[in-house]
Write a protein that holds these residues in place. Structure first.
Motif, PDB file in Angstrom:
ATOM      1  N   THR A  43      -9.359 -20.224  29.856  1.00  0.00           N
ATOM      2  CA  THR A  43     -10.770 -19.857  29.928  1.00  0.00           C
ATOM      3  C   THR A  43     -10.926 -18.353  29.737  1.00  0.00           C
ATOM      4  O   THR A  43     -11.820 -17.884  29.038  1.00  0.00           O
ATOM      5  N   LYS A  44     -10.021 -17.595  30.354  1.00  0.00           N
ATOM      6  CA  LYS A  44     -10.049 -16.134  30.216  1.00  0.00           C
ATOM      7  C   LYS A  44      -9.716 -15.739  28.773  1.00  0.00           C
ATOM      8  O   LYS A  44     -10.317 -14.820  28.217  1.00  0.00           O
ATOM      9  N   VAL A  45      -8.787 -16.433  28.152  1.00  0.00           N
ATOM     10  CA  VAL A  45      -8.435 -16.167  26.756  1.00  0.00           C
ATOM     11  C   VAL A  45      -9.647 -16.419  25.866  1.00  0.00           C
ATOM     12  O   VAL A  45      -9.954 -15.620  24.971  1.00  0.00           O
ATOM     13  N   ALA A  46     -10.354 -17.516  26.120  1.00  0.00           N
ATOM     14  CA  ALA A  46     -11.541 -17.836  25.327  1.00  0.00           C
ATOM     15  C   ALA A  46     -12.612 -16.768  25.509  1.00  0.00           C
ATOM     16  O   ALA A  46     -13.283 -16.382  24.545  1.00  0.00           O
ATOM     17  N   SER A  47     -12.778 -16.273  26.718  1.00  0.00           N
ATOM     18  CA  SER A  47     -13.768 -15.212  26.974  1.00  0.00           C
ATOM     19  C   SER A  47     -13.409 -13.934  26.215  1.00  0.00           C
ATOM     20  O   SER A  47     -14.277 -13.304  25.596  1.00  0.00           O
ATOM     21  N   MET A  48     -12.152 -13.545  26.254  1.00  0.00           N
ATOM     22  CA  MET A  48     -11.728 -12.332  25.545  1.00  0.00           C
ATOM     23  C   MET A  48     -11.881 -12.514  24.034  1.00  0.00           C
ATOM     24  O   MET A  48     -12.306 -11.590  23.339  1.00  0.00           O
ATOM     25  N   LEU A  49     -11.557 -13.705  23.549  1.00  0.00           N
ATOM     26  CA  LEU A  49     -11.705 -13.984  22.116  1.00  0.00           C
ATOM     27  C   LEU A  49     -13.173 -13.954  21.706  1.00  0.00           C
ATOM     28  O   LEU A  49     -13.498 -13.494  20.608  1.00  0.00           O
ATOM     29  N   ALA A  50     -14.061 -14.383  22.587  1.00  0.00           N
ATOM     30  CA  ALA A  50     -15.491 -14.345  22.279  1.00  0.00           C
ATOM     31  C   ALA A  50     -15.959 -12.901  22.097  1.00  0.00           C
ATOM     32  O   ALA A  50     -16.758 -12.610  21.197  1.00  0.00           O
ATOM     33  N   TYR A  51     -15.455 -11.982  22.917  1.00  0.00           N
ATOM     34  CA  TYR A  51     -15.792 -10.567  22.741  1.00  0.00           C
ATOM     35  C   TYR A  51     -15.235 -10.034  21.425  1.00  0.00           C
ATOM     36  O   TYR A  51     -15.893  -9.262  20.725  1.00  0.00           O
ATOM     37  N   LEU A  52     -14.033 -10.448  21.077  1.00  0.00           N
ATOM     38  CA  LEU A  52     -13.437 -10.026  19.807  1.00  0.00           C
ATOM     39  C   LEU A  52     -14.258 -10.560  18.633  1.00  0.00           C
ATOM     40  O   LEU A  52     -14.511  -9.832  17.671  1.00  0.00           O
ATOM     41  N   ALA A  56     -17.418 -11.249  18.627  1.00  0.00           N
ATOM     42  CA  ALA A  56     -18.665 -10.478  18.565  1.00  0.00           C
ATOM     43  C   ALA A  56     -18.430  -9.132  17.885  1.00  0.00           C
ATOM     44  O   ALA A  56     -19.216  -8.711  17.026  1.00  0.00           O
ATOM     45  N   LEU A  57     -17.350  -8.454  18.236  1.00  0.00           N
ATOM     46  CA  LEU A  57     -17.035  -7.150  17.640  1.00  0.00           C
ATOM     47  C   LEU A  57     -16.782  -7.280  16.140  1.00  0.00           C
ATOM     48  O   LEU A  57     -17.336  -6.510  15.338  1.00  0.00           O
ATOM     49  N   THR A  70     -17.793  -9.597  14.170  1.00  0.00           N
ATOM     50  CA  THR A  70     -19.035  -9.994  13.516  1.00  0.00           C
ATOM     51  C   THR A  70     -19.910  -8.774  13.236  1.00  0.00           C
ATOM     52  O   THR A  70     -20.469  -8.630  12.146  1.00  0.00           O
ATOM     53  N   VAL A  71     -20.002  -7.872  14.208  1.00  0.00           N
ATOM     54  CA  VAL A  71     -20.781  -6.643  14.012  1.00  0.00           C
ATOM     55  C   VAL A  71     -20.156  -5.781  12.916  1.00  0.00           C
ATOM     56  O   VAL A  71     -20.859  -5.260  12.044  1.00  0.00           O
ATOM     57  N   LEU A  72     -18.839  -5.633  12.942  1.00  0.00           N
ATOM     58  CA  LEU A  72     -18.158  -4.834  11.908  1.00  0.00           C
ATOM     59  C   LEU A  72     -18.347  -5.448  10.527  1.00  0.00           C
ATOM     60  O   LEU A  72     -18.580  -4.730   9.551  1.00  0.00           O
ATOM     61  N   SER A  73     -18.257  -6.765  10.444  1.00  0.00           N
ATOM     62  CA  SER A  73     -18.449  -7.445   9.172  1.00  0.00           C
ATOM     63  C   SER A  73     -19.872  -7.239   8.657  1.00  0.00           C
ATOM     64  O   SER A  73     -20.080  -6.945   7.474  1.00  0.00           O
ATOM     65  N   GLY A  74     -20.841  -7.388   9.535  1.00  0.00           N
ATOM     66  CA  GLY A  74     -22.230  -7.177   9.140  1.00  0.00           C
ATOM     67  C   GLY A  74     -22.485  -5.758   8.675  1.00  0.00           C
ATOM     68  O   GLY A  74     -23.162  -5.532   7.665  1.00  0.00           O
ATOM     69  N   ALA A  75     -21.923  -4.794   9.394  1.00  0.00           N
ATOM     70  CA  ALA A  75     -22.079  -3.390   9.010  1.00  0.00           C
ATOM     71  C   ALA A  75     -21.439  -3.128   7.649  1.00  0.00           C
ATOM     72  O   ALA A  75     -21.987  -2.388   6.825  1.00  0.00           O
ATOM     73  N   ASP A  76     -20.297  -3.755   7.409  1.00  0.00           N
ATOM     74  CA  ASP A  76     -19.609  -3.587   6.124  1.00  0.00           C
ATOM     75  C   ASP A  76     -20.461  -4.121   4.975  1.00  0.00           C
ATOM     76  O   ASP A  76     -20.604  -3.469   3.938  1.00  0.00           O
ATOM     77  N   TYR A  77     -21.051  -5.305   5.165  1.00  0.00           N
ATOM     78  CA  TYR A  77     -21.890  -5.876   4.111  1.00  0.00           C
ATOM     79  C   TYR A  77     -23.158  -5.055   3.903  1.00  0.00           C
ATOM     80  O   TYR A  77     -23.607  -4.879   2.765  1.00  0.00           O
ATOM     81  N   ILE A  78     -23.744  -4.562   4.971  1.00  0.00           N
ATOM     82  CA  ILE A  78     -24.932  -3.707   4.822  1.00  0.00           C
ATOM     83  C   ILE A  78     -24.571  -2.439   4.069  1.00  0.00           C
ATOM     84  O   ILE A  78     -25.306  -1.990   3.184  1.00  0.00           O
TER      85      ILE A  78
END
Length: 67
Positions: A35-44, A46-47, A49-57
């Motif tokens: 469960t903790k691994v899944a939580s940490m992966l969810a933060y990764l 999200a990060l 996803t933001v980097l990918s979006g910024a790259d495409y913009i």
């Protein structure tokens, strides 16, 4: 009519999202620690996803018309 090629960030985002989805689906069958691994992966995810979006913009900045 302009194609923006998939970047490494977009591909990494897709991979991390898929891994997270599979992990979430398997959580009922895995030890509690995952469960903790899944939580940490969810933060990764999200990060990345933001980097990918910024790259495409950034790549599409000439196509975007800011007013």
């Amino acid at each position: 009519g302009v194609v923006i090629a998939a970047s490494i960030w977009g591909k990494l985002k897709t991979i991390t999202q898929m891994v997270l989805i599979v992990l979430i689906l398997l959580l009922p069958y895995l030890p509690v620690g995952f469960t903790k691994v899944a939580s940490m992966l969810a933060y990764l995810v999200a990060l990345v996803t933001v980097l990918s979006g910024a790259d495409y913009i950034y790549k599409a900045k000439d196509l975007l018309k800011w007013q």
